[in-house]
Design a protein around this motif. Sequence first.
Motif, PDB file in Angstrom:
ATOM      1  N   VAL A  91      32.090  49.397  97.492  1.00 18.14           N
ATOM      2  CA  VAL A  91      31.310  48.981  98.660  1.00 18.14           C
ATOM      3  C   VAL A  91      32.110  48.000  99.507  1.00 18.14           C
ATOM      4  CG1 VAL A  91      29.247  47.752  99.412  1.00 18.14           C
ATOM      5  CG2 VAL A  91      29.090  49.394  97.537  1.00 18.14           C
ATOM      6  N   GLU A  92      32.804  47.063  98.870  1.00 18.79           N
ATOM      7  CA  GLU A  92      33.623  46.110  99.620  1.00 18.79           C
ATOM      8  C   GLU A  92      34.714  46.837 100.399  1.00 18.79           C
ATOM      9  OE1 GLU A  92      36.286  42.050  98.801  1.00 18.79           O
ATOM     10  OE2 GLU A  92      35.530  43.252  97.129  1.00 18.79           O
ATOM     11  N   TRP A  93      35.322  47.848  99.772  1.00 16.03           N
ATOM     12  CA  TRP A  93      36.396  48.609 100.423  1.00 16.03           C
ATOM     13  C   TRP A  93      35.866  49.383 101.620  1.00 16.03           C
ATOM     14  CZ3 TRP A  93      37.727  53.761 101.303  1.00 16.03           C
ATOM     15  CH2 TRP A  93      39.078  54.001 101.618  1.00 16.03           C
ATOM     16  N   PRO A  96      34.580  51.085 108.133  1.00 16.03           N
ATOM     17  CA  PRO A  96      33.323  51.751 108.494  1.00 16.03           C
ATOM     18  C   PRO A  96      33.474  53.221 108.864  1.00 16.03           C
ATOM     19  CG  PRO A  96      34.004  50.180 110.191  1.00 16.03           C
ATOM     20  CD  PRO A  96      34.859  49.930 109.002  1.00 16.03           C
ATOM     21  N   ALA A  97      34.586  53.593 109.520  1.00 22.93           N
ATOM     22  CA  ALA A  97      34.771  54.996 109.902  1.00 22.93           C
ATOM     23  C   ALA A  97      34.861  55.879 108.660  1.00 22.93           C
ATOM     24  CB  ALA A  97      36.029  55.147 110.756  1.00 22.93           C
ATOM     25  N   ILE A  98      35.591  55.405 107.649  1.00 24.46           N
ATOM     26  CA  ILE A  98      35.705  56.167 106.403  1.00 24.46           C
ATOM     27  C   ILE A  98      34.353  56.214 105.702  1.00 24.46           C
ATOM     28  CG2 ILE A  98      36.749  56.181 104.097  1.00 24.46           C
ATOM     29  CD1 ILE A  98      39.274  55.044 105.300  1.00 24.46           C
ATOM     30  N   ALA A  99      33.616  55.115 105.730  1.00 23.65           N
ATOM     31  CA  ALA A  99      32.291  55.071 105.098  1.00 23.65           C
ATOM     32  C   ALA A  99      31.368  56.104 105.722  1.00 23.65           C
ATOM     33  CB  ALA A  99      31.690  53.673 105.226  1.00 23.65           C
ATOM     34  N   VAL A 148      26.842  52.541  99.276  1.00 25.51           N
ATOM     35  CA  VAL A 148      27.789  52.503 100.393  1.00 25.51           C
ATOM     36  C   VAL A 148      27.036  52.400 101.713  1.00 25.51           C
ATOM     37  CG1 VAL A 148      29.551  53.818 101.638  1.00 25.51           C
ATOM     38  CG2 VAL A 148      29.583  53.751  99.137  1.00 25.51           C
ATOM     39  N   ALA A 149      25.937  53.162 101.832  1.00 26.87           N
ATOM     40  CA  ALA A 149      25.122  53.091 103.048  1.00 26.87           C
ATOM     41  C   ALA A 149      24.547  51.692 103.226  1.00 26.87           C
ATOM     42  CB  ALA A 149      24.000  54.125 102.989  1.00 26.87           C
ATOM     43  N   GLY A 150      24.138  51.083 102.122  1.00 30.95           N
ATOM     44  CA  GLY A 150      23.638  49.714 102.189  1.00 30.95           C
ATOM     45  C   GLY A 150      24.710  48.760 102.672  1.00 30.95           C
ATOM     46  N   GLY A 151      25.948  48.956 102.192  1.00 32.92           N
ATOM     47  CA  GLY A 151      27.058  48.125 102.635  1.00 32.92           C
ATOM     48  C   GLY A 151      27.333  48.286 104.114  1.00 32.92           C
ATOM     49  N   PHE A 152      27.262  49.512 104.597  1.00 34.20           N
ATOM     50  CA  PHE A 152      27.511  49.788 106.016  1.00 34.20           C
ATOM     51  C   PHE A 152      26.408  49.188 106.896  1.00 34.20           C
ATOM     52  CE2 PHE A 152      26.770  52.614 109.690  1.00 34.20           C
ATOM     53  CZ  PHE A 152      27.976  52.442 110.357  1.00 34.20           C
ATOM     54  N   LEU A 153      25.144  49.450 106.546  1.00 33.17           N
ATOM     55  CA  LEU A 153      24.019  48.996 107.368  1.00 33.17           C
ATOM     56  C   LEU A 153      23.850  47.481 107.340  1.00 33.17           C
ATOM     57  CD1 LEU A 153      21.388  51.744 106.492  1.00 33.17           C
ATOM     58  CD2 LEU A 153      22.720  51.537 108.604  1.00 33.17           C
ATOM     59  N   SER A 154      24.242  46.854 106.234  1.00 26.35           N
ATOM     60  CA  SER A 154      24.050  45.401 106.116  1.00 26.35           C
ATOM     61  C   SER A 154      24.900  44.622 107.111  1.00 26.35           C
ATOM     62  CB  SER A 154      24.368  44.934 104.692  1.00 26.35           C
ATOM     63  OG  SER A 154      25.755  45.097 104.398  1.00 26.35           O
ATOM     64  N   LYS A 155      25.861  45.271 107.728  1.00 27.46           N
ATOM     65  CA  LYS A 155      26.713  44.603 108.709  1.00 27.46           C
ATOM     66  C   LYS A 155      26.035  44.468 110.070  1.00 27.46           C
ATOM     67  CE  LYS A 155      30.429  43.963 106.198  1.00 27.46           C
ATOM     68  NZ  LYS A 155      30.937  42.597 105.924  1.00 27.46           N
TER      69      LYS A 155
END
Length: 362
Positions: free
Chosen positions: A192-194, A199-202, A253-260
């Motif tokens: 998730v940190e990576w 974000p584009a890769i996520a 991973v979605a949580g990591g992306f949206l949390s930003k």
Amino acid sequence: MTNPNRMPWVDTAKGLSIILVVMMYSAYNTGEYTGGVGFLHYVIGFATPFRMPEFFLISGLFLSQVIDRPWRRYVDRRVVHYLYFYVLWALISIGLKIGIFSRDPAGMLHDLAMAVVQPYGVLWFIYMLAVFGIVIRVLRELRVPHWIVILAAAALQMWAPKPDSYALEQFAAYFVFFYLGFVLAPLIFRLVEWTQARPAIAVAGLLAWALVNGLLVYSPGYAMQPVGMQMGLAAWPPLHLALAVAGAVALCVAGGFLSKFASMEWLRWLGEHSLVVYVAFTIPMSIFRGVMLASGLLTDTGMLSLAVLLVSVISPVVLYFIVKRIGFGTFLFERPAWAHVDRPNAAKASSKPIPRAAREAA
């Protein structure tokens, strides 16, 4: 405001999870009474492989930080914590539904007695978290290698036995995901940190996963029903297990992306307070759905399912804010001091720099 002792992406992922869980009950509960299938049935059908596995996997992420605590403290945080809410809300739900609405005191007493050995209704998730906490601690004490537990749990999940005990059935279905969250936590945190830094890769990875998951779920052989669905190729046990793990990680991973995004703060807050929604959503769900159908104001399965979803999520949150505002009823959502078995150490433990999510992750 974000609690500095919590990880935003974990709460955001839990927010996604609680919405999917309530969505499932909203769609299938509505479909049961209308006899129809709405658009939310297809949304939740997509999430069938990973909807509950993700909740259990996240619940196991912080277990490594507390697994070696003294037994009394561990049991207080990982067993008594969940049993308190299970017992409280089982009493409330059974008392209202059977004792008051159905006016069946004998049936109420029967259901209360059975709730001790058979998880009651939607509260089965909380019941199983307490069971999983005990089982993993015993396995830890016995020094059973992780690979043996994972293989055995995976085999049990793919076997999918249907014993008379609902608790055993749910244990077989979901223990592997809780244990994987415990074992794979360092890897998931790094992933998730990576992806948060890329974000584009996520997004590309999530789109690829969603496409594969959707194609396998809705492949030939699938059947949508008012109260459930039969998946296509995704129903094959080994593939079902793989999709469950992949989907659980994808939601992290979605949580990591949206949390930003600041606009997703509401979702993070919902995840931080997911227990509030989980224990209390079924009562407003049933009442609202019944009123709408009886009045004829809203009978379309899809739109009624969506309305039931919104009411079921928002009502517990409103109740929570009312309780916090008036200062009465906090025991409904926060475990009071008398419900601890490790009270002398509670203050000492809370002074340590351990995330609250690790202390009482729900």
